[in-house]
Enzyme design. Structure first.
Site, short mmCIF file in Angstrom:
data_model
loop_
_atom_site.label_atom_id
_atom_site.label_comp_id
_atom_site.label_asym_id
_atom_site.label_seq_id
_atom_site.Cartn_x
_atom_site.Cartn_y
_atom_site.Cartn_z
N ARG A 1 -5.97 0.40 -4.77
CA ARG A 1 -4.98 0.04 -3.76
C ARG A 1 -4.79 -1.49 -3.71
NH1 ARG A 1 -9.33 1.76 -0.20
NH2 ARG A 1 -9.18 3.73 -1.30
N ASP B 1 -9.95 -1.93 7.03
CA ASP B 1 -10.72 -0.96 7.80
C ASP B 1 -11.17 -1.59 9.11
OD1 ASP B 1 -10.58 1.02 5.83
OD2 ASP B 1 -12.41 0.33 4.85
N ARG C 1 0.86 -1.20 0.00
CA ARG C 1 0.00 0.00 0.00
C ARG C 1 0.88 1.23 0.00
NH1 ARG C 1 -5.27 1.22 2.18
NH2 ARG C 1 -5.73 3.38 1.66
N ASP D 1 -6.62 -2.57 1.51
CA ASP D 1 -7.24 -1.62 2.43
C ASP D 1 -7.84 -2.43 3.57
OD1 ASP D 1 -8.29 0.80 3.43
OD2 ASP D 1 -10.18 0.49 2.35
C1 5RY Z 1 -19.75 5.84 -2.14
C2 5RY Z 1 -17.41 6.49 -1.77
C3 5RY Z 1 -16.12 6.16 -1.36
C4 5RY Z 1 -18.15 4.26 -1.30
C5 5RY Z 1 -18.43 5.53 -1.74
C6 5RY Z 1 -15.82 4.91 -0.92
C7 5RY Z 1 -14.12 0.27 -2.02
C8 5RY Z 1 -16.85 3.97 -0.90
C9 5RY Z 1 -14.95 0.77 -3.03
C10 5RY Z 1 -14.16 -1.14 -1.78
C11 5RY Z 1 -15.78 -1.32 -3.54
C12 5RY Z 1 -13.86 2.38 -2.12
C13 5RY Z 1 -14.44 4.54 -0.46
N1 5RY Z 1 -20.84 6.06 -2.48
N2 5RY Z 1 -15.76 0.00 -3.80
N3 5RY Z 1 -14.77 2.10 -3.06
N4 5RY Z 1 -14.99 -1.89 -2.56
N5 5RY Z 1 -13.45 1.28 -1.44
N6 5RY Z 1 -16.58 -2.11 -4.27
O1 5RY Z 1 -13.47 -1.69 -0.91
F1 5RY Z 1 -16.55 2.74 -0.48
S1 5RY Z 1 -13.37 4.01 -1.82
CA CA Z 2 -9.16 2.37 4.90
CA CA Z 3 -12.24 1.12 2.84
#
Ligand code: 5RY
Ligand code: CA
Ligand code: CA
Length: 175
Positions: free
Chosen positions: A104, A109, A93, A107
């Protein structure tokens, strides 16, 4: 509590969200799950299936692989967060090569830490947005179907209300 418990942190149930959309995401998630099991003073209790999901937020990036793990830990939230960030760093990362919410390799969380509500500059728990994100709610439902997310309510209700388009459990045919 006995005298010998003085100064010892209680064991807390924790959920961790995993996501990757670079450099063989499914492998990244499998490797990260193994790494979660090696965190000191922490046990890996459960892990969900892997899910493939369309990116939410910025859409011009590869599909994600997501999963959720249940841990039991006696680490503080801050110490656990440091361990999660160390795993992210070990798996390539790069925190400043990033546009916000960009692709990335890994991630991790901290979704939930017991029933604690935490708002510090470093950490917000429960993690913002988890009440609406199918890539968190569906894997979480697999390992904790009757769970009630602190401050957000019954997982079953949140799953019914969330948008489930663009997410699928990853099986051997999909890989
Ligand atoms: C919305 C905005 C930013 C949802 C929204 C993020 C992941 C979010 C992702 C992940 C998938 C991000 C954070 N409305 N999409 N997008 N999986 N992380 N499918 O882990 F999640 S950026
Ligand atoms: Ca995170
Ligand atoms: Ca996340």
């Amino acid at each position: 509590m006995t005298v010998s418990d003085e100064g010892r942190t209680p064991v807390v149930s924790v959920y961790v969200g995993l996501g990757s959309n670079l450099e063989n995401p499914a492998r990244q998630i499998m490797r990260a799950l193994a790494a979660l099991g090696e965190i000191p003073d922490t046990r890996l209790l459960e892990q969900s299936s892997l899910y493939i999901s369309k990116p939410l937020g910025p859409r011009n990036q590869p599909d994600f692989v997501n999963a959720v793990a249940a841990l039991a830990t006696s680490l503080t939230p801050e110490a656990l967060l440091a361990s999660l960030q160390a795993i992210e760093t070990r798996q390539g990362r790069n925190r400043d090569s990033g546009r916000r919410w960009g692709p990335r390799t890994l991630d991790l969380d901290l979704l939930v830490y017991g029933d604690r509500m935490i708002e510090t500059p470093a950490l917000t728990v429960p993690h913002p947005g988890i009440g609406q994100r199918s890539f968190v709610l569906l894997p979480l439902q697999e390992i904790a179907p009757d769970y009630v997310i602190p401050g957000l309510g019954a997982l079953k209700t949140l799953v019914e209300e969330c948008d489930r388009t663009g997410i699928h459990k990853l099986d051997h045919d999909t890989l």
